[in-house]
Design a protein around this motif. Sequence first.
Motif, PDB file in Angstrom:
ATOM      1  N   ARG A  76       0.838  -1.211   0.000  1.00 47.64           N
ATOM      2  CA  ARG A  76       0.000   0.000   0.000  1.00 47.64           C
ATOM      3  C   ARG A  76       0.866   1.252   0.000  1.00 47.64           C
ATOM      4  N   ASN A  77       1.966   1.230   0.738  1.00 44.41           N
ATOM      5  CA  ASN A  77       2.862   2.384   0.740  1.00 44.41           C
ATOM      6  C   ASN A  77       3.482   2.605  -0.637  1.00 44.41           C
ATOM      7  N   ARG A  78       3.786   1.510  -1.344  1.00 46.99           N
ATOM      8  CA  ARG A  78       4.345   1.662  -2.696  1.00 46.99           C
ATOM      9  C   ARG A  78       3.320   2.298  -3.628  1.00 46.99           C
ATOM     10  N   ARG A  79       2.059   1.992  -3.435  1.00 46.83           N
ATOM     11  CA  ARG A  79       1.031   2.600  -4.283  1.00 46.83           C
ATOM     12  C   ARG A  79       0.922   4.106  -4.030  1.00 46.83           C
ATOM     13  N   LEU A  80       1.343   4.542  -2.856  1.00 44.26           N
ATOM     14  CA  LEU A  80       1.382   5.977  -2.543  1.00 44.26           C
ATOM     15  C   LEU A  80       2.672   6.630  -3.015  1.00 44.26           C
ATOM     16  N   GLY A  81       3.577   5.846  -3.577  1.00 43.68           N
ATOM     17  CA  GLY A  81       4.943   6.293  -3.839  1.00 43.68           C
ATOM     18  C   GLY A  81       5.057   7.609  -4.575  1.00 43.68           C
ATOM     19  N   ALA A  82       4.333   7.767  -5.680  1.00 39.64           N
ATOM     20  CA  ALA A  82       4.444   9.001  -6.474  1.00 39.64           C
ATOM     21  C   ALA A  82       3.996  10.213  -5.678  1.00 39.64           C
ATOM     22  N   LEU A  83       2.958  10.063  -4.882  1.00 40.92           N
ATOM     23  CA  LEU A  83       2.475  11.181  -4.068  1.00 40.92           C
ATOM     24  C   LEU A  83       3.462  11.517  -2.961  1.00 40.92           C
ATOM     25  N   LEU A  84       3.982  10.494  -2.279  1.00 36.46           N
ATOM     26  CA  LEU A  84       4.956  10.737  -1.209  1.00 36.46           C
ATOM     27  C   LEU A  84       6.221  11.381  -1.762  1.00 36.46           C
ATOM     28  N   GLU A  85       6.635  10.935  -2.947  1.00 39.61           N
ATOM     29  CA  GLU A  85       7.827  11.513  -3.584  1.00 39.61           C
ATOM     30  C   GLU A  85       7.610  12.999  -3.862  1.00 39.61           C
ATOM     31  N   ALA A  86       6.424  13.350  -4.324  1.00 38.11           N
ATOM     32  CA  ALA A  86       6.131  14.753  -4.628  1.00 38.11           C
ATOM     33  C   ALA A  86       6.095  15.593  -3.356  1.00 38.11           C
ATOM     34  N   VAL A  87       5.618  15.006  -2.264  1.00 37.08           N
ATOM     35  CA  VAL A  87       5.566  15.738  -0.997  1.00 37.08           C
ATOM     36  C   VAL A  87       6.957  15.889  -0.401  1.00 37.08           C
ATOM     37  N   GLY A  88       7.834  14.899  -0.641  1.00 33.47           N
ATOM     38  CA  GLY A  88       9.187  14.938  -0.100  1.00 33.47           C
ATOM     39  C   GLY A  88       9.360  14.099   1.153  1.00 33.47           C
ATOM     40  N   VAL A  89       8.626  12.971   1.231  1.00 31.53           N
ATOM     41  CA  VAL A  89       8.727  12.087   2.386  1.00 31.53           C
ATOM     42  C   VAL A  89       8.691  10.646   1.899  1.00 31.53           C
ATOM     43  N   SER A  90       8.950   9.719   2.806  1.00 31.25           N
ATOM     44  CA  SER A  90       8.770   8.299   2.546  1.00 31.25           C
ATOM     45  C   SER A  90       8.124   7.666   3.773  1.00 31.25           C
ATOM     46  N   CYS A  91       7.411   6.603   3.569  1.00 30.93           N
ATOM     47  CA  CYS A  91       6.768   5.887   4.675  1.00 30.93           C
ATOM     48  C   CYS A  91       7.355   4.485   4.775  1.00 30.93           C
ATOM     49  N   GLU A  92       7.594   4.052   5.984  1.00 34.49           N
ATOM     50  CA  GLU A  92       8.207   2.745   6.212  1.00 34.49           C
ATOM     51  C   GLU A  92       7.926   2.262   7.621  1.00 34.49           C
ATOM     52  N   ARG A  93       8.298   1.024   7.857  1.00 35.55           N
ATOM     53  CA  ARG A  93       8.160   0.452   9.193  1.00 35.55           C
ATOM     54  C   ARG A  93       9.503   0.515   9.912  1.00 35.55           C
ATOM     55  N   VAL A  94       9.452   0.656  11.216  1.00 35.27           N
ATOM     56  CA  VAL A  94      10.665   0.671  12.017  1.00 35.27           C
ATOM     57  C   VAL A  94      10.637  -0.503  12.975  1.00 35.27           C
ATOM     58  N   ASN A  95      11.793  -0.852  13.488  1.00 34.99           N
ATOM     59  CA  ASN A  95      11.883  -1.919  14.478  1.00 34.99           C
ATOM     60  C   ASN A  95      11.510  -1.367  15.848  1.00 34.99           C
ATOM     61  N   VAL A  96      10.495  -1.940  16.431  1.00 31.47           N
ATOM     62  CA  VAL A  96      10.071  -1.514  17.760  1.00 31.47           C
ATOM     63  C   VAL A  96       9.978  -2.730  18.658  1.00 31.47           C
ATOM     64  N   ALA A  97      10.036  -2.488  19.947  1.00 26.79           N
ATOM     65  CA  ALA A  97       9.899  -3.574  20.909  1.00 26.79           C
ATOM     66  C   ALA A  97       8.527  -4.215  20.774  1.00 26.79           C
ATOM     67  N   ILE A  98       8.461  -5.507  21.045  1.00 26.17           N
ATOM     68  CA  ILE A  98       7.197  -6.230  20.884  1.00 26.17           C
ATOM     69  C   ILE A  98       6.090  -5.581  21.706  1.00 26.17           C
ATOM     70  N   GLY A  99       6.408  -5.140  22.889  1.00 28.34           N
ATOM     71  CA  GLY A  99       5.388  -4.545  23.743  1.00 28.34           C
ATOM     72  C   GLY A  99       4.880  -3.210  23.242  1.00 28.34           C
ATOM     73  N   ASP A 100       5.642  -2.552  22.329  1.00 28.16           N
ATOM     74  CA  ASP A 100       5.245  -1.243  21.822  1.00 28.16           C
ATOM     75  C   ASP A 100       4.408  -1.325  20.555  1.00 28.16           C
ATOM     76  N   VAL A 101       4.311  -2.518  19.957  1.00 23.53           N
ATOM     77  CA  VAL A 101       3.595  -2.648  18.699  1.00 23.53           C
ATOM     78  C   VAL A 101       2.110  -2.357  18.893  1.00 23.53           C
ATOM     79  N   ALA A 102       1.544  -2.788  20.019  1.00 24.22           N
ATOM     80  CA  ALA A 102       0.115  -2.609  20.244  1.00 24.22           C
ATOM     81  C   ALA A 102      -0.252  -1.134  20.401  1.00 24.22           C
ATOM     82  N   LEU A 103       0.527  -0.387  21.164  1.00 21.75           N
ATOM     83  CA  LEU A 103       0.181   1.016  21.405  1.00 21.75           C
ATOM     84  C   LEU A 103       1.430   1.809  21.774  1.00 21.75           C
ATOM     85  N   THR A 104       1.694   2.865  21.014  1.00 18.47           N
ATOM     86  CA  THR A 104       2.854   3.714  21.239  1.00 18.47           C
ATOM     87  C   THR A 104       2.385   5.157  21.350  1.00 18.47           C
ATOM     88  N   SER A 105       3.017   5.934  22.235  1.00 19.46           N
ATOM     89  CA  SER A 105       2.649   7.333  22.429  1.00 19.46           C
ATOM     90  C   SER A 105       3.598   8.229  21.645  1.00 19.46           C
TER      91      SER A 105
END
Length: 307
Positions: free
Chosen positions: A114-143
């Motif tokens: 889904r992020n790749r389908r947004l690729g052209a729009l994100l490129e025009a805005v000047g950002v990229s979207c991706e996943r980061v490595n987070v602790a297992i306990g933080d996946v459910a809810l992060t502040s």
Amino acid sequence: MRRTALAILASVLLILLGVTLLKGSVALENDDPTASVANGAPRGLLALSLLFAARDAPVSVLRSFNDPAPADGTLLVVPPPERSSWTEQEAVALLAWVDRGGRALVLCDEDDARNRRLGALLEAVGVSCERVNVAIGDVALTSAQGTMAGFARELAVRGAGRVRPKGPTPVVPAWRVGNDDVVIKRQLGAGLVTVVGSATVLTNDGLATADDAVFALDEQRRAPTAAVVFDERHHQLRHQGVWAAALTRGLGPLTALLALLLLVPLSLLGLAPRPGDAPRGEDDDDGAPAAAAQARALAALLARAGR
């Protein structure tokens, strides 16, 4: 024998044509995209649209590539695309619309496709979207915490979706989890683009957490007009836009009616006596259950297309 074969072939072709017309007339209603205002599941956006409507904001949805562009100054919500990708031309057109005073709220996803389908729009805005490595306990809810006084609210993020600046385009990191950006904003002319690294901030299961709902309403209130438009065009394949255009022009019922006219006579042929059939008595009421069921199904599809 040859006439019988030709009759069977013609019947098969007519049936295929009728089924194709019926499928086309209702195909869009059978789609079930995830991040949609029609989805009440945890990752849907039904609650978000109802929230805007409850605040007396006119809410509409773009579902066809033939739909007109939203009016200047509205808030345009762009969910992660389900089936087709943004093109460079569409991205340029959106940024030109923002430059005139519109506000775009772009939602990324933790699904790479889904992020790749947004690729052209994100490129025009000047950002990229991706996943980061987070602790297992933080996946459910992060502040996520705001980076300055204007973004002091706390956002609750489910999952590891993040957004990053890309290239020389000046952007403002608005909310962060540690060193990772969750929300980035870019001022463009008289308008503003806001990119959220994880759509879960505004989905049904995240909207009522922390200040997520207030964040959504702030985006709407700061737009020049109160109207909100959800751009769900890319939840469908581009060729489906032909059917969508037909439906919006009122041709859906006509298409279904044409299919009905093609299929019902063929069904009635099954009631005609054939050589070798036993004579039907006056009390013989088999009801032709298959033909009756087909007629009911066709009538239901016709009524559905009419809505």
